[in-house]
Design a protein around this motif. Structure first.
Motif, PDB file in Angstrom:
ATOM      1  N   ALA A  11     -31.280  -7.553  11.378  1.00  0.00           N
ATOM      2  CA  ALA A  11     -30.745  -6.185  11.359  1.00  0.00           C
ATOM      3  C   ALA A  11     -29.717  -5.921  12.459  1.00  0.00           C
ATOM      4  N   HIS A  12     -29.254  -6.976  13.140  1.00  0.00           N
ATOM      5  CA  HIS A  12     -28.233  -6.764  14.182  1.00  0.00           C
ATOM      6  C   HIS A  12     -27.573  -8.101  14.503  1.00  0.00           C
ATOM      7  N   LEU A  13     -26.337  -8.260  14.040  1.00  0.00           N
ATOM      8  CA  LEU A  13     -25.699  -9.570  14.169  1.00  0.00           C
ATOM      9  C   LEU A  13     -24.201  -9.427  14.448  1.00  0.00           C
ATOM     10  N   HIS A  14     -23.685 -10.308  15.310  1.00  0.00           N
ATOM     11  CA  HIS A  14     -22.247 -10.371  15.592  1.00  0.00           C
ATOM     12  C   HIS A  14     -21.692 -11.658  15.001  1.00  0.00           C
ATOM     13  N   LEU A  15     -20.739 -11.513  14.070  1.00  0.00           N
ATOM     14  CA  LEU A  15     -20.219 -12.711  13.394  1.00  0.00           C
ATOM     15  C   LEU A  15     -18.759 -13.027  13.723  1.00  0.00           C
ATOM     16  N   VAL A  37     -24.084  -6.493   9.928  1.00  0.00           N
ATOM     17  CA  VAL A  37     -22.983  -7.028  10.728  1.00  0.00           C
ATOM     18  C   VAL A  37     -22.404  -5.920  11.605  1.00  0.00           C
ATOM     19  N   MET A  38     -22.304  -6.207  12.900  1.00  0.00           N
ATOM     20  CA  MET A  38     -21.824  -5.212  13.867  1.00  0.00           C
ATOM     21  C   MET A  38     -20.285  -5.118  13.852  1.00  0.00           C
ATOM     22  N   PRO A  39     -19.768  -3.924  14.174  1.00  0.00           N
ATOM     23  CA  PRO A  39     -18.327  -3.672  13.996  1.00  0.00           C
ATOM     24  C   PRO A  39     -17.479  -3.793  15.265  1.00  0.00           C
ATOM     25  N   PHE A  93     -23.549   3.827  10.711  1.00  0.00           N
ATOM     26  CA  PHE A  93     -22.544   3.864  11.776  1.00  0.00           C
ATOM     27  C   PHE A  93     -23.180   3.450  13.091  1.00  0.00           C
ATOM     28  N   LYS A  94     -22.384   2.718  13.894  1.00  0.00           N
ATOM     29  CA  LYS A  94     -22.899   2.218  15.161  1.00  0.00           C
ATOM     30  C   LYS A  94     -22.314   3.020  16.311  1.00  0.00           C
ATOM     31  N   LEU A  95     -23.204   3.561  17.119  1.00  0.00           N
ATOM     32  CA  LEU A  95     -22.791   4.336  18.287  1.00  0.00           C
ATOM     33  C   LEU A  95     -22.838   3.454  19.531  1.00  0.00           C
ATOM     34  N   GLU A 168     -31.190   0.090  18.968  1.00  0.00           N
ATOM     35  CA  GLU A 168     -30.972  -1.348  18.842  1.00  0.00           C
ATOM     36  C   GLU A 168     -31.428  -2.102  20.089  1.00  0.00           C
ATOM     37  N   HIS A 169     -31.821  -3.343  19.837  1.00  0.00           N
ATOM     38  CA  HIS A 169     -32.172  -4.303  20.900  1.00  0.00           C
ATOM     39  C   HIS A 169     -32.883  -3.655  22.090  1.00  0.00           C
ATOM     40  N   ILE A 170     -34.050  -3.083  21.824  1.00  0.00           N
ATOM     41  CA  ILE A 170     -34.782  -2.427  22.914  1.00  0.00           C
ATOM     42  C   ILE A 170     -35.305  -3.486  23.889  1.00  0.00           C
ATOM     43  N   SER A 245     -31.358  -9.855  15.785  1.00  0.00           N
ATOM     44  CA  SER A 245     -31.185 -10.933  16.783  1.00  0.00           C
ATOM     45  C   SER A 245     -30.177 -10.564  17.862  1.00  0.00           C
ATOM     46  N   ASP A 246     -29.170  -9.734  17.509  1.00  0.00           N
ATOM     47  CA  ASP A 246     -28.058  -9.469  18.419  1.00  0.00           C
ATOM     48  C   ASP A 246     -27.417 -10.769  18.884  1.00  0.00           C
ATOM     49  N   SER A 247     -27.450 -11.783  18.021  1.00  0.00           N
ATOM     50  CA  SER A 247     -26.797 -13.041  18.383  1.00  0.00           C
ATOM     51  C   SER A 247     -25.327 -12.754  18.652  1.00  0.00           C
TER      52      SER A 247
END
Ligand SMILES: [Zn+2]
Length: 342
Positions: A11-15, A37-39, A93-95, A168-170, A245-247
């Motif tokens: 639920a949280h990835l940087h590609l 996918v994060m923006p 939307f990502k804040l 996210e990513h607590i 993962s916030d990879s």
């Protein structure tokens, strides 16, 4: 021994884009059937149209269900929220608070500036994904998440009680406690690296005290007590907590630098790292809830018919990958769990 679970959801990835995207995207697609996918690219993904064109770009690289997050700015329009609500490819939307992390130069300086947008998101049931840290220089870096919850998030939750929120990513016991105290529309993602390290890891290399840039991420890892509270929340089966993962891949020269980038690269082996964390508490029985079920229920994503098998086989995490010398989290160490696709 092996366990079989529905193919997971990250639920949280940087590609990224370009060569880095070509390197890391297939790794995540192999382990996850759905990813958010994060923006925060350069340039960032600011509209539904841009998110869809980035999604098409990723589909050319590897097959996966990409759910796109659009970057919320002080210039985001009501029309953009309405367009997102109608588009199945857009998850929300990502804040980013201004300057909180990589690529957050377009972030929000004052939450009140986006109140009309948050109202529209609440009405349209469009999820808000939050990087929960304040960035004022007078706040200690280890307290950024706690202060964000006190000063900003509590206000948002009070003023928009029906807004669907993912913190996210607590990283802290404070965050776990806060999310548990909220109504069911407030949930949280937890990374594998925050389940496996505390802040000592940033200052430890091969058991010696030294600066370890590969364990530097944002939000920064917290104390061992915080890690234990996170771990217990993750393995509990509580549907408010799920994997993100916030990879965050960065080339070696950006990590090992006088101005080192924040981010741990876990995309190679995220599922295996989560399995390690759950196995340490002998709670592998709840891994499927955390990796494959809870997050999908929150976002209304169907559970896939594909499965993965996770075997207790030891393998060595490589020191680096590809031309960019991407360094995986826990590089050079053994992992005891290995994913094989069904
Ligand atoms: Zn992130």
């Amino acid at each position: 021994m092996s366990i079989q679970i529905s193919k997971p959801f990250d639920a949280h990835l940087h590609l990224r884009r370009g060569k880095m995207a070509e390197l890391v995207t297939p790794m995540s697609a192999a382990q996850f059937a759905d990813v958010i996918v994060m923006p925060n690219l350069n340039p960032p993904i600011l509209t539904v149209a841009e998110a869809n064109s980035y999604r098409n770009y990723l589909l050319e690289i590897a097959k996966c269900n990409y759910h796109m997050a659009v970057y919320l700015t002080e210039n985001t329009s009501i029309e953009e929220i309405d367009a997102a609500a109608k588009d199945d490819n857009i998850i929300g939307f990502k804040l980013y608070p201004l300057n909180a992390t990589t690529g957050s130069q377009n972030g929000i300086s004052d939450i009140k500036n986006i109140y009309p947008i948050l109202k529209r998101m609440e009405i349209q049931k469009v999820p808000l994904l939050i990087h929960g840290e304040v960035t004022r220089p007078d706040v200690d870096i280890f307290d950024r998440e706690k202060v964000f919850i006190e000063e900003v998030l509590t206000q948002i939750v009070t003023d928009f009680p029906k807004l669907r929120i993912t913190l996210e990513h607590i990283t802290s016991a404070d965050a776990v406690e806060f999310v548990m105290s909220c109504s069911e529309n407030v949930v949280a993602t937890i990374t594998a690296h925050h389940l496996l390290m505390n802040r000592n890891a940033i200052f430890t290399v091969n058991e010696k005290t030294a600066l370890n840039p590969h364990n530097f991420c944002l939000p920064v890892a917290k104390t061992e007590r915080d890690r234990n509270v996170l771990l217990r929340a993750a393995v509990s089966g509580n549907s408010k907590f799920f994997a993100g993962s916030d990879s965050a891949p960065h080339p070696l020269n950006c990590k090992e630098s006088s101005c080192g980038c924040a981010g741990c690269f876990t995309g190679l082996h995220a599922v295996e790292l989560y399995a390690k964390a759950f196995a340490e508490l002998e709670r592998l029985g709840n891994l499927e809830e955390f990796l494959s079920i809870n997050g999908r229920i929150h976002y209304g994503i169907s559970i896939p018919s594909e499965f993965i098998n996770i075997y207790d086989t030891t393998f060595l995490i490589p020191d680096s990958i590809g031309e960019e010398k991407l360094t995986p989290f826990m590089a050079g160490q053994n992992l005891n769990w290995k994913v094989l696709e069904e």
